[in-house]
Design a protein around this motif. Structure first.
Motif, PDB file in Angstrom:
ATOM      1  N   TYR A 662     -15.637 -19.066  12.855  1.00 44.11           N
ATOM      2  CA  TYR A 662     -15.154 -19.447  11.490  1.00 44.11           C
ATOM      3  C   TYR A 662     -16.064 -18.838  10.509  1.00 44.11           C
ATOM      4  O   TYR A 662     -17.145 -18.559  10.559  1.00 44.11           O
ATOM      5  N   LYS A 663     -15.703 -18.449   9.410  1.00 41.32           N
ATOM      6  CA  LYS A 663     -16.513 -17.809   8.128  1.00 41.32           C
ATOM      7  C   LYS A 663     -16.678 -18.949   7.053  1.00 41.32           C
ATOM      8  O   LYS A 663     -17.644 -18.684   6.370  1.00 41.32           O
ATOM      9  N   THR A 664     -15.920 -19.954   7.061  1.00 44.60           N
ATOM     10  CA  THR A 664     -15.927 -20.801   5.918  1.00 44.60           C
ATOM     11  C   THR A 664     -15.825 -22.071   6.255  1.00 44.60           C
ATOM     12  O   THR A 664     -14.632 -22.540   7.204  1.00 44.60           O
ATOM     13  N   LEU A 665     -16.562 -23.061   5.806  1.00 44.85           N
ATOM     14  CA  LEU A 665     -16.568 -24.592   6.206  1.00 44.85           C
ATOM     15  C   LEU A 665     -16.474 -25.399   5.036  1.00 44.85           C
ATOM     16  O   LEU A 665     -17.059 -25.192   4.059  1.00 44.85           O
ATOM     17  N   ILE A 666     -15.223 -25.930   5.000  1.00 44.19           N
ATOM     18  CA  ILE A 666     -14.724 -26.662   3.828  1.00 44.19           C
ATOM     19  C   ILE A 666     -15.110 -28.508   4.009  1.00 44.19           C
ATOM     20  O   ILE A 666     -14.879 -28.981   5.016  1.00 44.19           O
ATOM     21  N   TRP A 683     -25.408 -21.523  11.591  1.00 43.52           N
ATOM     22  CA  TRP A 683     -24.026 -20.821  11.138  1.00 43.52           C
ATOM     23  C   TRP A 683     -24.266 -20.349   9.795  1.00 43.52           C
ATOM     24  O   TRP A 683     -23.952 -19.261   9.628  1.00 43.52           O
ATOM     25  N   VAL A 684     -24.783 -21.055   8.868  1.00 40.74           N
ATOM     26  CA  VAL A 684     -24.686 -20.656   7.563  1.00 40.74           C
ATOM     27  C   VAL A 684     -25.641 -19.641   7.107  1.00 40.74           C
ATOM     28  O   VAL A 684     -25.694 -18.821   6.515  1.00 40.74           O
ATOM     29  N   THR A 685     -26.762 -19.908   7.752  1.00 44.23           N
ATOM     30  CA  THR A 685     -28.053 -19.076   7.777  1.00 44.23           C
ATOM     31  C   THR A 685     -27.541 -17.576   8.248  1.00 44.23           C
ATOM     32  O   THR A 685     -27.850 -16.426   7.757  1.00 44.23           O
ATOM     33  N   GLY A 686     -26.542 -17.280   9.227  1.00 47.24           N
ATOM     34  CA  GLY A 686     -26.061 -16.200   9.803  1.00 47.24           C
ATOM     35  C   GLY A 686     -24.945 -15.736   8.883  1.00 47.24           C
ATOM     36  O   GLY A 686     -24.346 -14.571   9.160  1.00 47.24           O
ATOM     37  N   SER A 812     -28.495 -15.898   5.164  1.00 47.36           N
ATOM     38  CA  SER A 812     -27.480 -14.757   4.576  1.00 47.36           C
ATOM     39  C   SER A 812     -26.295 -15.459   3.879  1.00 47.36           C
ATOM     40  O   SER A 812     -25.271 -14.806   3.725  1.00 47.36           O
ATOM     41  N   GLY A 813     -26.159 -16.890   4.113  1.00 50.74           N
ATOM     42  CA  GLY A 813     -25.083 -17.549   3.596  1.00 50.74           C
ATOM     43  C   GLY A 813     -25.116 -18.167   2.454  1.00 50.74           C
ATOM     44  O   GLY A 813     -26.102 -18.148   2.010  1.00 50.74           O
ATOM     45  N   PHE A 841     -14.261 -15.410  -2.162  1.00 51.27           N
ATOM     46  CA  PHE A 841     -15.270 -14.770  -2.846  1.00 51.27           C
ATOM     47  C   PHE A 841     -16.858 -15.229  -2.820  1.00 51.27           C
ATOM     48  O   PHE A 841     -17.847 -14.700  -3.264  1.00 51.27           O
ATOM     49  N   GLY A 842     -16.916 -16.631  -2.096  1.00 52.31           N
ATOM     50  CA  GLY A 842     -18.435 -17.198  -1.918  1.00 52.31           C
ATOM     51  C   GLY A 842     -19.383 -16.403  -1.216  1.00 52.31           C
ATOM     52  O   GLY A 842     -20.629 -16.381  -1.706  1.00 52.31           O
ATOM     53  N   HIS A 843     -19.043 -15.393  -0.315  1.00 55.71           N
ATOM     54  CA  HIS A 843     -20.026 -14.752   0.397  1.00 55.71           C
ATOM     55  C   HIS A 843     -20.366 -13.375  -0.509  1.00 55.71           C
ATOM     56  O   HIS A 843     -21.424 -12.943  -0.180  1.00 55.71           O
ATOM     57  N   THR A 844     -19.736 -13.211  -1.382  1.00 52.76           N
ATOM     58  CA  THR A 844     -20.147 -11.895  -2.264  1.00 52.76           C
ATOM     59  C   THR A 844     -20.960 -12.346  -3.433  1.00 52.76           C
ATOM     60  O   THR A 844     -21.358 -11.638  -4.445  1.00 52.76           O
ATOM     61  N   ILE A 845     -21.367 -13.741  -3.391  1.00 51.08           N
ATOM     62  CA  ILE A 845     -22.185 -13.984  -4.595  1.00 51.08           C
ATOM     63  C   ILE A 845     -23.451 -13.466  -4.466  1.00 51.08           C
ATOM     64  O   ILE A 845     -24.035 -13.795  -3.542  1.00 51.08           O
TER      65      ILE A 845
END
Length: 871
Positions: A662-666, A683-686, A812-813, A841-845
């Motif tokens: 997964y790339k996104t956790l809601i 996971w989010v650190t990665g 990196s998250g 777009f969250g990962h592009t911030i």
């Protein structure tokens, strides 16, 4: 000493629950019934109350009645998400059935002031809509409906025949088929041979999300005005087709309660509801009291519940000349449950619902002409008041987002409200209402009061407590500009019956270079989601540009524009063009074929200011401790509305999850105490993205995964009497209002928005403080944010300038913390894009626009750092 009658009745229930109760327990033996009409017991092989009736059995029995009685016809008016039929039985005299279309037309004419004056109400039947179990795990109503239907179909004698000649009953046996069936399956599969009243037994503790809600875990009793679900849309269509005089809504409440019927708390009645409505509700209540007195059932009214929010089943009718009535029965939950009033049996709860169904029927006979006269006067006075008002109409429309505008047209038009297409450009209130892209709703129409309820922005109230939300202004919910019009001519305007979702195309035709898609349109995320799901490459513009279309015209594109290169590894250019043409047409979203990568102005197509996107690969955690409403709203939004894949996982399985999938956790509101913080941190650190709403942010903060800080609300200091404790504390809770926030349109969370102010739905008192890094809060409340609804002075001070979105960098998250629910009840279209932006777009911030947790991981390449694009 004699035992109280209620105790005797409860003891009898405990005894008879071990065997089938006789029909005489429910219906009087003094009434003669047609033997040709089968009882529920004859059809099922067991009496109502022995088992919980499943929805398929409701359908079966209603069809049996329709086939065996000339008093009954049955129609299917909708299908639930799980493809179950919703039925409406029309029950009246055979003579009325033969003339039913004319009777309906005459009745509806009573609501039209231009036609109603000559109608003789003394000759007209009263129309009563009786509905049951909108909450699936409140089953006594749905079970009672079958006994009530049998009585109306089979009872013999002059009294019932005259009553049916003067009454048309619209019987809706189950408002919520999916939840009702889910609950029936639970309690029936966990029923013991010897019923156990303990609240600890598994029968009384259904699993998450429980049977209250529909398939997507929505409370359908909040959807009458909002009509976001097929069950509600079908039901409201029948309501508007008939415009009944009385509508009943049968519920259940806590086991230690008794029985409630309206009127509710007088001070909490919506001020748009005329006093005569509450007067008639009180007159009808006397019949309920009499019926329950006769069987010794305890009851109360004028407490606990209110008539303010017009989106509930018992209040929606009040805005339309109808008497809405709420019934609340203490719940046996399963077949037998202990309570402070003694053990409570399922048959006893059914009997109370049946008695008040019959008392409603009796009241309708005796108050028939008064109810009909009230309905006529209601609509006439509503139009008269509107004509005397300075406001002659409301205009609304968003020139930048036609589809979102059409969704609002769709909602309003479902309530028999006149809407006209605006045929001239109008500038008012700083907004441009364009010809053909905006709409006008006149106030002087028969739904005048409902129109006002949809558009008003009320901020003053006689009471500070609300059973539900205190504001629902529809244009604000949709974030659509709207204004009052003080004069308008409708003579040449086009009356709109339903929304028109335009078909679009790829402007400029096929490109060998790239395509651009504006992000302003509500449906744009659906297009992007399908492209990414197919493995296609796409990028998002972090700066504006002007590009030359293949047609030879230059177009301006704003922040958030999506660029799809024509050269793709997984698809030929011809197939890509065919796919984009299809998606553009189906979703009503314009896509532009670009002639060259060289921009006329702004960034070029190969600029590093275009950030690469990835498929969200979203994971939603659900289960015990988490808010099923909020989770269901996410599931519905992505699955049903945007056709995006979503993995829904129970918290019990979270420990065994392979998070690299997964790339996104809601994370919606709730308690995540069983979740492994170390696993989520790794996971989010990665590089993962967490989108967290409301209370989920407390868990993230407590485990060092969010830089958000909380603001504490001040509490009233003045000492009050003990008797005021509940009211004082209740006044500090925010049940639901609308606040104004400012949004940074250049931030990825703000992409696709065209105005820097945004109406936000606010519930609860969890407020964010402003972060140290001002760039980390792209959304913040204004200094005096209340737009509509109630808020205490203390909470208003706390809300002022509070952050509504805070971005945290974890390695990196990214962790995107939202203080509010952007998907509330599926009708808050205005902030859906805020949520979708977080996903896409969250990962592009940029890391420079975040609060940091611990030491950042420097994994960006030198070129990105050189250009200042550290994402």
């Amino acid at each position: 000493m004699k035992k109280p009658l209620l105790t005797i009745l409860l003891a009898w229930c405990i005894t008879i629950i071990y065997a089938q109760v006789p029909l005489s327990y429910y219906l009087s033996e003094d009434t003669k019934y047609d033997p040709a009409i089968p009882t529920p017991e004859q059809v099922f092989g067991w009496q109502i109350g022995k088992w919980h009736v499943s929805h398929d059995k409701i359908v079966m029995y209603m069809q049996v009645l329709a086939a065996s009685s000339d008093r009954v016809t049955v129609e299917e008016y909708a299908r639930s998400y799980e493809d179950r039929p919703l039925l409406l039985a029309t029950i009246t005299s055979p003579a009325n059935h033969k003339n039913i279309d004319q009777l309906k037309a005459d009745h509806v004419a009573l609501t039209d002031p231009s036609k109603s004056k000559p109608l003789k109400t003394s000759d007209m039947p009263v129309v009563v809509y009786q509905g049951y179990s909108v909450h699936g795990n409140e089953p006594s109503g749905g079970n009672a409906s079958l006994l009530y239907a049998y009585h109306l179909a089979a009872a013999q004698g002059k009294e019932i025949e005259e009553a049916l000649q003067n009454t048309i009953v619209l019987l809706d046996p189950c408002y919520n088929p999916d939840g009702f069936n889910r609950f029936a399956s639970w309690v029936n599969s966990h029923k013991s041979k010897h019923p156990n009243p303990s609240t600890d037994t598994r029968e009384h503790n259904e699993s998450w999300p429980r049977g209250r809600t529909n398939h997507y875990w929505f409370d359908l009793n909040r959807d009458w005005l909002l009509v976001q679900h097929p069950e509600s849309r079908g039901r409201i269509a029948k309501f508007q087709e008939w415009k009944p005089n009385i509508l009943t809504d049968h519920h259940e409440m806590g086991r230690n309660s008794t029985f409630f019927f309206q009127p509710g708390i007088p001070s909490r009645t919506n001020p748009l509801t005329p006093p005569k409505n509450q007067e008639l509700t009180g007159k009808i209540a006397a019949y309920h009291a009499k019926a329950l007195d006769e069987i010794g059932s305890l009851y109360y009214n004028k407490e606990s519940f209110d008539d303010f929010y017009y989106g509930k089943g018992s209040t929606y009718p009040d805005a339309q000349g109808c008497i809405g009535i709420l019934f609340e029965q203490a719940s046996s939950r399963g077949h037998l449950q202990e309570s402070v009033n003694g053990d409570l049996s399922f048959p006893f709860t059914i009997k109370n619902q049946l008695m008040t169904s019959l008392s409603t029927f009796e009241a309708a006979q005796n108050l028939r002409t008064e109810l009909l006269d009230f309905q006529r006067d209601f609509y006439k006075s509503g139009v008269d008041q509107a004509k005397s008002s300075r406001t002659k109409a409301y205009i609304f429309g968003d020139e930048h987002d036609e589809n979102r505008t059409q969704h609002l047209v769709d909602l309003i038009s479902r309530h028999d409200i006149e809407i006209y297409e605006n045929d001239t450009d109008i500038q008012q209130g700083g907004y441009n209402f364009r010809k053909g892209k905006s709409y006008i709703v006149p106030t002087a129409q028969r739904q005048a009061r409902l129109v006002e309820a949809m558009f008003e922005q009320r901020t003053s109230f006689t009471d500070s407590l609300f059973y539900d939300i205190s504001a629902w202004t529809l244009p604000l919910a949709f974030n659509i500009p709207h204004e009052k019009l003080l004069n308008i001519n409708f003579s040449n305007k086009n009356l709109i019956k339903k929304p028109t979702f335009a078909k679009k195309e790829v402007i400029g035709g096929q490109s060998d270079y790239a395509y651009l898609m504006d992000w302003n349109d509500y449906h744009a995320p659906r297009v992007l989601g399908q492209l990414l799901e197919k493995g296609l490459k796409a990028k998002v513009a972090t700066k504006p540009c002007e590009a030359m279309c293949k047609s030879g015209t230059a177009y301006k594109f704003d922040y958030g524009t999506i660029m799809i290169p024509a050269n793709q590894d997984v698809m030929s250019s011809d197939k890509l063009y065919a796919l984009l043409s299809q998606l553009s047409n189906e979703n009503g979203v314009s896509i532009y074929g670009i002639a060259t990568g060289l921009a006329s102005a702004g960034i070029d197509m190969g600029s590093p200011s275009f950030s690469a996107l990835r498929a969200p690969e979203a994971l939603l955690l659900v289960g015990d401790g988490l808010n099923s409403y909020d989770a269901g709203e996410v599931w519905h939004l992505l699955d049903e509305r945007f056709d995006m894949p979503l993995t829904v996982v129970d918290m019990k399985r979270a420990k065994s999850l392979n998070m690299s999938d997964y790339k996104t956790l809601i994370m919606t509101d709730g308690n995540y105490s069983s979740l492994s913080a170390a696993k989520i941190r790794d996971w989010v650190t990665g590089g993962g993205t967490i989108v967290a709403m409301k209370g989920a942010n407390r868990w993230l903060k407590s485990h060092g995964l969010s830089g958000v800080e909380f603001k504490a609300s001040a509490k009233p200091k003045r000492k009050r009497p003990y008797a005021d404790l509940s009211n004082v504390n209740g006044a500090q809770y925010i049940g639901g209002n609308i606040v104004e926030a400012t949004l940074d349109l250049t931030h990825p969370l703000g992409y696709g928005y065209t105005r820097s102010t945004l109406p936000v739905f606010r519930r609860g008192t969890l407020f964010f403080a402003q972060p140290k890094n001002t760039y980390a809060a792209p959304l913040s409340y204004t200094s005096n944010p209340l737009m509509a609804g109630y808020i205490s002075k203390e909470n208003l001070r706390t809300a002022g300038n509070a952050a509504a979105a805070v971005i945290t960098r974890v390695g990196s998250g990214r962790v995107i913390s939202l203080s509010d629910n952007p998907n509330f009840r599926a009708f808050w279209y205005g902030t859906n894009k805020l949520f979708l932006n977080a996903i896409f777009f969250g990962h592009t911030i940029d890391s420079g626009a975040t609060e940091s947790i611990g030491k950042p991981i420097e994994d960006e390449d030198d070129e990105a750092l050189e250009h200042g694009h550290k994402h």
